[in-house]
Write an enzyme that holds these catalytic residues in place. Structure first.
Site, PDB file in Angstrom:
ATOM      1  CG  HIS A 133     -40.760 131.571  -5.071  1.00 16.23           C
ATOM      2  ND1 HIS A 133     -41.279 130.486  -4.452  1.00 16.23           N
ATOM      3  CD2 HIS A 133     -40.048 131.074  -6.132  1.00 16.23           C
ATOM      4  CE1 HIS A 133     -40.804 129.288  -4.938  1.00 16.23           C
ATOM      5  NE2 HIS A 133     -40.203 129.514  -6.030  1.00 16.23           N
ATOM      6  CG  HIS A 171     -38.141 125.675  -6.262  1.00 16.35           C
ATOM      7  ND1 HIS A 171     -37.976 125.372  -7.924  1.00 16.35           N
ATOM      8  CD2 HIS A 171     -37.064 125.618  -6.000  1.00 16.35           C
ATOM      9  CE1 HIS A 171     -36.703 125.053  -7.693  1.00 16.35           C
ATOM     10  NE2 HIS A 171     -36.173 125.086  -6.671  1.00 16.35           N
ATOM     11  CG  ASP A 252     -38.079 124.200 -11.500  1.00 16.35           C
ATOM     12  OD1 ASP A 252     -39.541 123.733 -11.535  1.00 16.35           O
ATOM     13  OD2 ASP A 252     -38.010 125.215 -10.683  1.00 16.35           O
TER      14      ASP A 252
END
Length: 374
Positions: A133, A171, A252
């Site tokens: 990110h 994500h 995740d």
């Protein structure tokens, strides 16, 4: 065992934490190292201590002002309001903590070293990497620096002309896409939970034609990832004919993880890994998300077994079980006593699950693009 597989780690991950309340307070990389040694899978000759990237090396992606601010925040253990607003340091997601420069710079150092070590081919596991990110001028989503970007740059600097980056974290890899969306020599393929932060990675994103995003509906399980693997990931990578593959293997998306609502088992991730391994002579496996200490440590250790050609035991020996039984997950109420399977195995039974119609439609749309792209 695959003789060319090596492991890049560091003790900095054992002693550092984002804080007692933060999702990244849990041990992760140190668990993988301890499990690997307990299983006899991490002898000294294949373990490489990660170097720490120098500040000037970070300017290849991050702005000098941001790097200076990050260094200053670690030194003073404080940020002013202007720095917080501009660089997102000292925010709830990206807190001030004692190793806030040294820890991510170690991940970047490992990524830079990986490109060099893979010059002649081989396989590397960098579980401390995967901070996908990070943006050029600010921290983002627990990620202060973007080591996948540096891994891709290093691979190219050491002879890989075409790099395929595959990201199966829950994500979306917004920072990596920001770095390479317009680079036709870097394939970007991401599967991620729809409507999950950072809420980027739309199926309609194309970049320079080589960006393929597949948002996966909440609740999807192993069969959803198998569909993505067989009809999007593998066709895209095979058609691209990469010199190197980087796989960000965030944990995740597992059912037990508190930071997503996907329902996969480790078989989903390991299936992608096994299928990608033959498709390029250079292979870099990275970590990423993962916030349940048992599930993330088990998955990344199992992935190391696959990468290095070792057989995953049905039941762990006592020394490896002791590592898992010694883990503590503070400040949460989801898990009191961990299930026995979390303490005695590396991979849970498969979780097939239904494939949502919306996901099938998105896969079909990406397949149409793949046909035109090829």
């Amino acid at each position: 065992m695959t003789a060319s597989a090596r492991f890049i780690g560091s003790e900095i991950y054992r002693g550092s934490s984002y804080g007692d309340w933060h999702p990244l307070r849990v041990p992760r990389v140190s668990t993988v190292m301890d499990l690997g040694r307990a299983l006899g899978w991490l002898p000294p000759e294949i373990y490489i201590r990660s170097p720490r990237a120098r500040p000037t090396a970070l300017h290849a992606f991050h702005t000098p002002d941001y790097v200076t601010a990050l260094l200053a925040a670690e030194e003073t253990q404080a940020v002013d309001a202007q720095t917080r607003a501009r660089h997102h340091l000292g925010s709830p997601a990206n807190p001030v903590f004692p190793e806030m420069y040294r820890r991510p710079a170690t991940g970047v150092g490992g990524a830079l070293l990986a490109g060099e070590l893979l010059r002649a081919g081989g396989r590397l596991h960098l579980p401390g990497g995967g901070t996908h990110h990070g943006l050029p001028d600010r921290a983002n989503g627990f990620c202060y620096l973007n080591d996948p970007v540096f891994a891709i740059l290093s691979l190219k600097a050491h002879g890989a002309r075409r790099v395929a980056y595959v990201d199966i974290d829950a994500h979306h890899c917004d920072g990596v896409e920001a770095g390479f969306a317009q680079d036709p020599d870097t394939l970007l393929v991401s599967t991620h939970e729809e409507n999950r932060w950072p809420r980027t990675g739309a199926v309609t994103d194309e970049g320079a034609g080589q960006v393929f995003n597949l948002p996966i509906p909440s609740g999807a399980a192993d069969d959803a990832m198998a569909l993505a693997r067989d009809r999007v990931i593998l066709p895209a990578v095979a058609a691209f004919r990469p010199d190197a593959i980087v796989l960000q293997c965030g944990a995740d998306a597992l059912l037990e993880d508190p930071q997503s609502r996907l329902a996969m088992s480790g078989h989903a991730h390991l299936g992608v890994l096994r299928a990608l391994l033959p498709l390029a002579p250079r292979f870099l496996l990275m970590g990423g998300g993962g916030y349940n200490p048992w599930s993330v440590g088990r998955l990344w250790t199992a992935a190391w077994a696959v990468l290095s050609g070792r057989e995953i035991p049905e039941r762990l020996p006592a020394a490896a079980q002791a590592v898992l039984r010694g883990l503590v997950w503070q400040g949460q109420r989801r898990v009191g006593t961990p299930p026995e399977a979390w303490l005695a195995t590396l991979v849970d039974p498969p979780r097939p699950g239904e494939i949502p119609h919306l996901l099938r439609d998105r896969v079909a749309a990406l397949e149409s693009r793949l046909l035109a792209w090829v």
